[in-house]
Design an enzyme around this catalytic site. Structure first.
Site, PDB file in Angstrom:
ATOM      1  N   LEU A 168       0.890  -1.112   0.177  1.00 47.74           N
ATOM      2  CA  LEU A 168      -0.025   0.068  -0.024  1.00 47.74           C
ATOM      3  C   LEU A 168       0.776   1.365   0.202  1.00 47.74           C
ATOM      4  CD1 LEU A 168      -2.494  -0.926   2.707  1.00 47.74           C
ATOM      5  CD2 LEU A 168      -3.109  -0.813   0.269  1.00 47.74           C
ATOM      6  N   ASP A 169       0.569   2.164  -0.514  1.00 49.31           N
ATOM      7  CA  ASP A 169       1.230   3.623  -0.600  1.00 49.31           C
ATOM      8  C   ASP A 169       1.417   3.679   1.046  1.00 49.31           C
ATOM      9  OD1 ASP A 169       0.999   3.900  -3.205  1.00 49.31           O
ATOM     10  OD2 ASP A 169      -0.395   5.302  -3.173  1.00 49.31           O
ATOM     11  N   ARG A 170       2.690   4.557   1.293  1.00 46.60           N
ATOM     12  CA  ARG A 170       2.895   4.918   2.425  1.00 46.60           C
ATOM     13  C   ARG A 170       1.696   5.719   3.408  1.00 46.60           C
ATOM     14  NH1 ARG A 170       4.907   9.396   5.219  1.00 46.60           N
ATOM     15  NH2 ARG A 170       4.950  10.723   3.204  1.00 46.60           N
TER      16      ARG A 170
ATOM     17  N   THR B  98      -1.676   5.436   2.753  1.00 45.35           N
ATOM     18  CA  THR B  98      -2.698   4.689   2.585  1.00 45.35           C
ATOM     19  C   THR B  98      -2.841   3.920   3.558  1.00 45.35           C
ATOM     20  OG1 THR B  98      -2.866   4.890   0.073  1.00 45.35           O
ATOM     21  CG2 THR B  98      -4.220   3.315   1.264  1.00 45.35           C
TER      22      THR B  98
ATOM     23  N   ARG C 222      -5.653   7.022  -6.866  1.00 45.01           N
ATOM     24  CA  ARG C 222      -5.220   8.641  -6.700  1.00 45.01           C
ATOM     25  C   ARG C 222      -5.345   9.265  -8.302  1.00 45.01           C
ATOM     26  NH1 ARG C 222      -0.032   8.415  -3.211  1.00 45.01           N
ATOM     27  NH2 ARG C 222      -0.092  10.325  -3.418  1.00 45.01           N
TER      28      ARG C 222
END
Length: 243
Positions: A70-72, A74, A176
């Site tokens: 997961l993105d940092r 998120t 996003r």
């Protein structure tokens, strides 16, 4: 391949990562990753989630392995495998697109038009110094990657909306960029044009949460895991009248 060297963790770090566990059995371990924690490859002195997984290592056995990232910024459910066979099984299942992910996102300045739909926009990676962005591009661009995202409006209030978003592919920053392409960037997403204040309320971080994950279990059958929305996002949902 050289075996990974164990990472020395403090007592507080061990307690922190153990508190994130939402499900565990002999083959898999799932956690509710907080926003601000890098899955892998983070910069600086703070340990990444991948490194924190050493808290679950057993003598003579490997630590759990991340199956996806997961993105940092998120938050939400993230899956690991505790054994090599489980990691191989889940990796193949993910490549075969047998994972179903569902996210929640707060967007501005209102619900998308139409309020539900499918976004099919290819993406390409754009490197700018040490930063990486994803951009919408033509399907025939040499770096184009197919990307598909399904969304539906769950609730709306003046100047904002809460969406359920189900990515059908797994490109970096896909949700996003796709929502921003509709003119509905995610609140708190400064990188892609998201608002930092909504309805007079400051947005503490990227308002994107991985709420659920469904996948085939290595022992057979299907498994569905859910991660509760964290307090910062739940508080903003309530303050905006989206809950």
């Amino acid at each position: 391949m050289k075996p990974l060297q164990p990472v020395k963790l403090s007592r507080d770090e061990v307690a922190f990562v153990r508190a994130l566990v939402i499900y565990e059995d002999p083959e898999i371990l799932a956690l509710n990753k907080p926003s601000g924690l890098s899955s892998q490859g983070g910069r600086g002195q703070v340990h990444t989630l991948d490194e924190l997984l050493w808290a679950f290592a057993r003598p003579g056995k490997a630590r759990p392995r991340l199956i996806h990232r997961l993105d940092r910024d998120t938050s939400g459910v993230i899956l690991t495998a505790k054994t090599k066979p489980a990691a191989a099984f889940l990796g193949k299942a993910m490549m075969a697109r047998k994972f179903a992910k569902s996210y929640r996102a707060i967007v501005t300045p209102g619900p998308p038009e139409p309020p539900k739909g499918l976004i099919e926009q290819p993406l390409r990676r754009d490197e700018q110094g040490r930063e990486a962005f994803m951009r919408i591009c033509a399907a025939d661009h040499p770096d184009a990657e197919a990307a598909v995202t399904r969304y539906v409006t769950v609730a709306q209030a003046p100047g904002c909306a809460l969406l359920e978003v189900d990515p059908q592919t797994g490109r970096m920053h896909q949700i996003r960029v796709h929502l921003a392409s509709l003119g509905r960037p995610i609140a708190g997403d400064a990188r892609y044009g998201g608002a930092l204040v909504v309805g007079g309320q400051p947005v503490p971080r990227l308002m994107l949460h991985a709420a659920s994950l469904a996948f085939p279990h290595p022992s057979g059958g299907e498994k569905r895991l859910e991660a509760p929305i964290p307090p910062d996002m739940a508080g903003l949902i309530a303050a905006l009248g989206l809950g």
